[in-house]
Motif scaffolding. Structure first.
Motif, PDB file in Angstrom:
ATOM      1  N   TRP A  99      -8.307  -7.125   3.391  1.00 24.34           N
ATOM      2  CA  TRP A  99      -6.931  -6.679   3.619  1.00 24.34           C
ATOM      3  C   TRP A  99      -6.207  -6.395   2.313  1.00 24.34           C
ATOM      4  CZ3 TRP A  99      -4.407 -10.227   7.880  1.00 24.34           C
ATOM      5  CH2 TRP A  99      -5.042  -9.959   9.103  1.00 24.34           C
ATOM      6  N   PRO A 100      -5.477  -5.267   2.234  1.00 22.23           N
ATOM      7  CA  PRO A 100      -4.615  -5.002   1.079  1.00 22.23           C
ATOM      8  C   PRO A 100      -3.313  -5.786   1.202  1.00 22.23           C
ATOM      9  CG  PRO A 100      -4.472  -3.192   2.620  1.00 22.23           C
ATOM     10  CD  PRO A 100      -5.493  -4.138   3.196  1.00 22.23           C
ATOM     11  N   PRO A 101      -2.532  -5.885   0.125  1.00 25.66           N
ATOM     12  CA  PRO A 101      -1.270  -6.645   0.172  1.00 25.66           C
ATOM     13  C   PRO A 101      -0.321  -6.256   1.300  1.00 25.66           C
ATOM     14  CG  PRO A 101      -1.840  -6.167  -2.094  1.00 25.66           C
ATOM     15  CD  PRO A 101      -2.850  -5.437  -1.252  1.00 25.66           C
ATOM     16  N   PRO A 102      -0.116  -4.953   1.616  1.00 24.99           N
ATOM     17  CA  PRO A 102       0.824  -4.646   2.702  1.00 24.99           C
ATOM     18  C   PRO A 102       0.431  -5.260   4.041  1.00 24.99           C
ATOM     19  CG  PRO A 102       0.441  -2.688   1.390  1.00 24.99           C
ATOM     20  CD  PRO A 102      -0.541  -3.718   0.923  1.00 24.99           C
ATOM     21  N   LEU A 103      -0.869  -5.353   4.311  1.00 25.38           N
ATOM     22  CA  LEU A 103      -1.296  -5.940   5.580  1.00 25.38           C
ATOM     23  C   LEU A 103      -1.091  -7.453   5.578  1.00 25.38           C
ATOM     24  CD1 LEU A 103      -2.319  -5.228   8.298  1.00 25.38           C
ATOM     25  CD2 LEU A 103      -4.662  -5.334   7.460  1.00 25.38           C
ATOM     26  N   HIS A 104      -1.287  -8.092   4.443  1.00 25.71           N
ATOM     27  CA  HIS A 104      -0.961  -9.514   4.337  1.00 25.71           C
ATOM     28  C   HIS A 104       0.543  -9.735   4.541  1.00 25.71           C
ATOM     29  CE1 HIS A 104      -4.701 -11.548   3.152  1.00 25.71           C
ATOM     30  NE2 HIS A 104      -5.024 -10.429   2.533  1.00 25.71           N
ATOM     31  N   LEU A 105       1.349  -8.809   4.033  1.00 25.06           N
ATOM     32  CA  LEU A 105       2.798  -8.918   4.223  1.00 25.06           C
ATOM     33  C   LEU A 105       3.189  -8.724   5.689  1.00 25.06           C
ATOM     34  CD1 LEU A 105       4.374  -7.047   1.179  1.00 25.06           C
ATOM     35  CD2 LEU A 105       4.531  -9.485   1.718  1.00 25.06           C
ATOM     36  N   ALA A 106       2.448  -7.891   6.383  1.00 25.44           N
ATOM     37  CA  ALA A 106       2.754  -7.661   7.793  1.00 25.44           C
ATOM     38  C   ALA A 106       2.555  -8.934   8.615  1.00 25.44           C
ATOM     39  CB  ALA A 106       1.883  -6.533   8.338  1.00 25.44           C
ATOM     40  N   TRP A 107       1.531  -9.705   8.277  1.00 21.52           N
ATOM     41  CA  TRP A 107       1.234 -10.911   9.049  1.00 21.52           C
ATOM     42  C   TRP A 107       1.809 -12.175   8.419  1.00 21.52           C
ATOM     43  CZ3 TRP A 107      -0.382 -11.221  13.854  1.00 21.52           C
ATOM     44  CH2 TRP A 107      -1.051 -10.129  14.414  1.00 21.52           C
TER      45      TRP A 107
END
Length: 263
Positions: free
Chosen positions: A169-177
């Motif tokens: 996962w890239p950072p934006p996807l970690h931020l989404a969750w």
């Protein structure tokens, strides 16, 4: 408006095309609650946009030391918006660990240290009414007994899933969750407590991760896969190949026609 302008600049800085940039901005402002919160001066839409900006730039292959320090300080300041957001620098550092270990350590340690320092300074000024503690009080009021057990179970599953996918996962996807899952729990608990949509104030919590969720839905979410919304597009942070490798290839029908003409 400044946060929105910063988002557009961050997307263009990371080599996103105008089509993708415009689509993301329009998708964000198709969410009616975002307009209401922006009009009333709520800080959550701005918070979500600025955190996404920092994550996008930090993900790039090369950034200057000055920009790294500035973004780390920005994340440290943003982490003080609510007590529940203190882990955001740690989360982004964790997401950078597979690709940029040194940068990940700087972001995680530096951003968290700045956040804790700011919390300590401002908390000492007015301990009983320190604003970031507001969300912690809301959580204690909304979650108790069986609802707390269900919430912790859900968050545990999300955390396990994030740990399992941390290299992909890239950072934006970690931020989404990362911030999104706890805020979703609080929003759902508030709806259950109030019992009706007109009285639902917890919907504002959903805006926290809205920019990251919209970005993840609109485009790439895995490392190692093409990072563009359409096939053949140049990945973010890279320039088109001067050798023409990115040019579209002739289809099988065109090749057959050319061979037939050559006969």
């Amino acid at each position: 408006m400044l946060a929105l302008a910063a988002t557009v600049l961050a997307l263009r800085f990371t080599q996103h095309g105008w089509s993708r940039t415009n689509t993301l901005i329009l998708s964000l402002f198709s969410f009616a609650l975002l307009w209401e919160l922006a009009a009333t001066g709520n800080d959550l839409p701005t918070w979500g946009l600025l955190v996404l900006c920092a994550a996008l730039v930090l993900e790039q292959p090369r950034i200057s030391k000055g920009l790294l320090v500035a973004l780390t300080a920005l994340l440290g300041c943003l982490a003080t918006a609510r007590m529940a957001f203190f882990y955001v620098p740690l989360l982004i550092g964790f997401s950078l660990l597979p690709v940029k270990p040194r940068r990940a350590v700087v972001v995680a340690v530096g951003g968290t240290a700045i956040a804790l320092l700011l919390h300590a300074v401002f908390w000492r000024m007015n301990p009983p009414r320190y604003p970031p503690l507001h969300l912690m009080g809301q959580a204690r009021w909304l979650l108790s007994g069986s609802s707390l057990i269900v919430a912790l179970g859900f968050l545990g599953v999300v955390a396990a899933w994030m740990l399992r996918r941390w290299r992909a996962w890239p950072p934006p996807l970690h931020l989404a969750w990362g911030p999104g899952a706890p805020m979703l729990v609080l929003a759902a608990a508030d709806l259950l407590q109030r019992g009706s949509l007109p009285r639902w104030k917890g919907a504002t919590y959903l805006v926290t991760s809205l920019p990251a969720v919209a970005y993840a839905l609109l485009g790439r979410v895995r490392r190692g896969h093409p990072r563009a919304a359409r096939a053949g597009a140049t990945p973010a942070g890279q320039l088109p190949s001067p050798t023409g490798r990115d040019a579209p290839r002739a289809g099988s029908g065109q090749v057959a026609s050319a061979l037939a003409a050559g006969r």
